[in-house]
Write a protein that holds these residues in place. Structure first.
Motif, short mmCIF file in Angstrom:
data_model
loop_
_atom_site.label_atom_id
_atom_site.label_comp_id
_atom_site.label_asym_id
_atom_site.label_seq_id
_atom_site.Cartn_x
_atom_site.Cartn_y
_atom_site.Cartn_z
N ARG A 31 16.59 82.41 88.33
CA ARG A 31 17.37 81.57 87.42
C ARG A 31 16.90 80.13 87.51
O ARG A 31 16.45 79.67 88.56
N LEU A 32 17.01 79.43 86.41
CA LEU A 32 16.59 78.03 86.39
C LEU A 32 17.48 77.17 87.28
O LEU A 32 16.99 76.42 88.14
N TRP A 33 18.78 77.22 87.07
CA TRP A 33 19.68 76.21 87.63
C TRP A 33 20.52 76.71 88.78
O TRP A 33 20.54 76.12 89.85
N ALA A 34 21.22 77.81 88.57
CA ALA A 34 22.16 78.29 89.58
C ALA A 34 21.80 79.72 89.99
O ALA A 34 21.57 80.57 89.13
N GLY A 81 16.76 70.06 81.54
CA GLY A 81 15.99 69.76 80.35
C GLY A 81 15.14 70.92 79.87
O GLY A 81 14.67 70.92 78.73
N TYR A 82 14.93 71.92 80.73
CA TYR A 82 14.15 73.10 80.34
C TYR A 82 14.95 74.10 79.50
O TYR A 82 14.37 75.04 78.96
N LEU A 83 16.26 73.92 79.40
CA LEU A 83 17.09 74.88 78.68
C LEU A 83 16.68 74.99 77.21
O LEU A 83 16.20 74.04 76.61
N LYS A 84 16.92 76.17 76.64
CA LYS A 84 16.65 76.42 75.22
C LYS A 84 17.94 76.94 74.57
O LYS A 84 18.16 78.14 74.47
N PRO A 85 18.81 76.04 74.12
CA PRO A 85 20.13 76.43 73.65
C PRO A 85 20.16 76.84 72.18
O PRO A 85 19.14 76.82 71.49
N ILE A 86 21.34 77.20 71.74
CA ILE A 86 21.62 77.25 70.31
C ILE A 86 22.46 76.01 69.99
O ILE A 86 23.29 75.58 70.79
N ILE A 87 22.21 75.42 68.82
CA ILE A 87 22.84 74.15 68.44
C ILE A 87 23.45 74.31 67.05
O ILE A 87 22.81 74.88 66.15
N ARG A 88 24.65 73.80 66.89
CA ARG A 88 25.30 73.87 65.58
C ARG A 88 24.59 72.94 64.61
O ARG A 88 24.46 71.74 64.85
N THR A 89 24.11 73.48 63.50
CA THR A 89 23.32 72.72 62.54
C THR A 89 24.09 71.54 61.98
O THR A 89 23.54 70.44 61.83
N GLU A 90 25.36 71.75 61.68
CA GLU A 90 26.16 70.68 61.08
C GLU A 90 26.27 69.48 62.02
O GLU A 90 26.33 68.34 61.57
N PHE A 91 26.29 69.73 63.34
CA PHE A 91 26.39 68.62 64.28
C PHE A 91 25.14 67.75 64.21
O PHE A 91 25.23 66.52 64.18
N ASP A 115 29.41 72.83 70.26
CA ASP A 115 28.32 72.40 69.40
C ASP A 115 26.96 72.86 69.95
O ASP A 115 26.01 73.03 69.19
N ILE A 116 26.88 73.00 71.27
CA ILE A 116 25.66 73.46 71.94
C ILE A 116 26.05 74.50 72.97
O ILE A 116 26.97 74.29 73.76
N VAL A 117 25.34 75.62 72.95
CA VAL A 117 25.52 76.66 73.96
C VAL A 117 24.16 76.93 74.58
O VAL A 117 23.21 77.29 73.88
N ALA A 118 24.08 76.76 75.89
CA ALA A 118 22.84 77.04 76.61
C ALA A 118 23.12 78.08 77.67
O ALA A 118 24.15 78.01 78.35
N ASP A 119 22.23 79.05 77.80
CA ASP A 119 22.34 79.99 78.90
C ASP A 119 21.30 79.64 79.96
O ASP A 119 20.19 79.21 79.65
N ASP A 120 21.68 79.80 81.21
CA ASP A 120 20.77 79.53 82.31
C ASP A 120 19.57 80.46 82.15
O ASP A 120 19.69 81.68 82.24
#
Length: 332
Positions: free
Chosen positions: A132-135, A165-175, A112-117
């Motif tokens: 990289r932000l996280w890892a 919290g800084y991530l900018k993911p893609i989110i499934r609209t239906e969710f 439902d949510i995909v975030a890339d570092d």
């Protein structure tokens, strides 16, 4: 019809908005783009309108007054017809193949949510390196739950400004629609953390992958913004709300409680400063009517301040590893 809509809130972004929009227009898959101008006082609207006149898949919405990034994003999301929503800030930009890679992962892994570092870069043209932000090392696919997400937003664990919290993911609209989830418009701080946490508590399948090319630009003085205690209090209140969720695991409850204590410390210090500035002695003393850990932190910071030392560190300083952009993106 494109499968994904890029949402860009904008306020006084004349210096950066064109690069952000162009990076969305340059994606290797068809996209729709919605820019919501949040009452800019500069020429941002004029610049975006010029781009709209040249691109049929770009829409501009102008808010009559400034209402904050959450309201701007909600306004854009209300117009989305595609299956996925991508979040892009007006002072950041994306690598051309980013959304295709993320969409492939989202579909193949049924997320439902995909975030890339994300990749932090200096505010210079075509930076050759970033962090990289996280890892600092490849992570593959990490499936995130509420407990892990709260844990990875603790300064004492991640280091300064390395929280998820800084991530900018893609989110499934239906969710978002099915769970009636939108950005909290009363929040101008940690609004991203809040919506991702509420999605996780609602059962979102959240995957974090290696960088696909979201570039978060570090501008001079970007760390100097001082939030009011009211902004910090809203973060504390949200953590308290999460803890009322009936389905919390023991791990999630512990992690959210730790994040709540972090928010409590930030709020109490700023609240004390504001009361002192206003010469409100009663209000300042009332700040100490708190759990012992909060009171101890306040006393320590007051002593250090009186001695002319830096404020008590609120985080470990885990420095991110600077790497060539090509090496960072090669992990994905």
């Amino acid at each position: 019809m494109s499968d994904i809509t890029v949402v860009i809130p904008s306020y006084n972004s004349i210096a950066t908005i064109e690069a952000a929009v162009e990076s969305a227009l340059s994606q290797t898959i068809p996209v729709n783009i919605i820019v919501v101008d949040d009452g800019s006082k500069d020429e941002t609207v004029t610049k975006v309108q010029q781009l709209v006149n040249q691109n049929a898949n770009l829409t501009l919405i102008v808010q009559p007054q400034n209402r904050g990034p959450s309201a701007a994003r909600n306004r854009a999301i209300s117009e989305v017809k595609s299956g996925w929503i991508a979040i892009l800030d007006a002072d950041d930009y994306m690598y051309p193949d980013r959304l295709r890679k993320m969409l492939d992962v989202g579909v193949n892994e049924q997320l439902d949510i995909v975030a890339d570092d994300l990749v932090r870069v200096p505010a210079i043209p075509q930076p050759a390196s970033g962090t990289r932000l996280w890892a600092d090392q490849p992570i593959g696919l990490v499936r995130m739950d509420a407990g892990m997400f709260a844990l990875e937003n603790l300064n004492a664990r991640t280091g300064s400004r390395r929280e998820l919290g800084y991530l900018k993911p893609i989110i499934r609209t239906e969710f978002l629609t099915a769970n009636a989830i939108s950005y909290n418009e009363d929040m101008r701080l940690s609004e991203d953390y809040d919506i991702y946490m509420r999605c996780l508590l609602a059962g979102a399948r959240f995957g974090l992958i290696d960088p696909c090319g979201y570039f978060s630009v570090d501008y001079p003085n970007s760390l100097s913004k001082e939030f009011a205690s009211a902004d910090l209090r809203r973060v504390l209140d949200r953590d308290r709300e999460y803890l009322t969720h009936s389905g919390l695991t023991a791990e999630a409850r512990q992690s959210i409680s730790r994040h709540k204590m972090q928010a409590y410390k930030h709020w109490s210090w700023m609240h004390l400063i504001e009361r002192v500035r206003e010469r409100d002695l009663v209000g300042a003393l009332a700040t100490f009517a708190a759990p012992p850990e909060i009171g101890a932190t306040l006393v320590t910071r007051i002593v250090r301040h009186a001695l002319g030392k830096e404020p008590v560190p609120q985080s470990v300083e885990r420095e991110a590893k600077v790497q060539p952009i090509e090496k960072i993106l090669a992990a994905s």
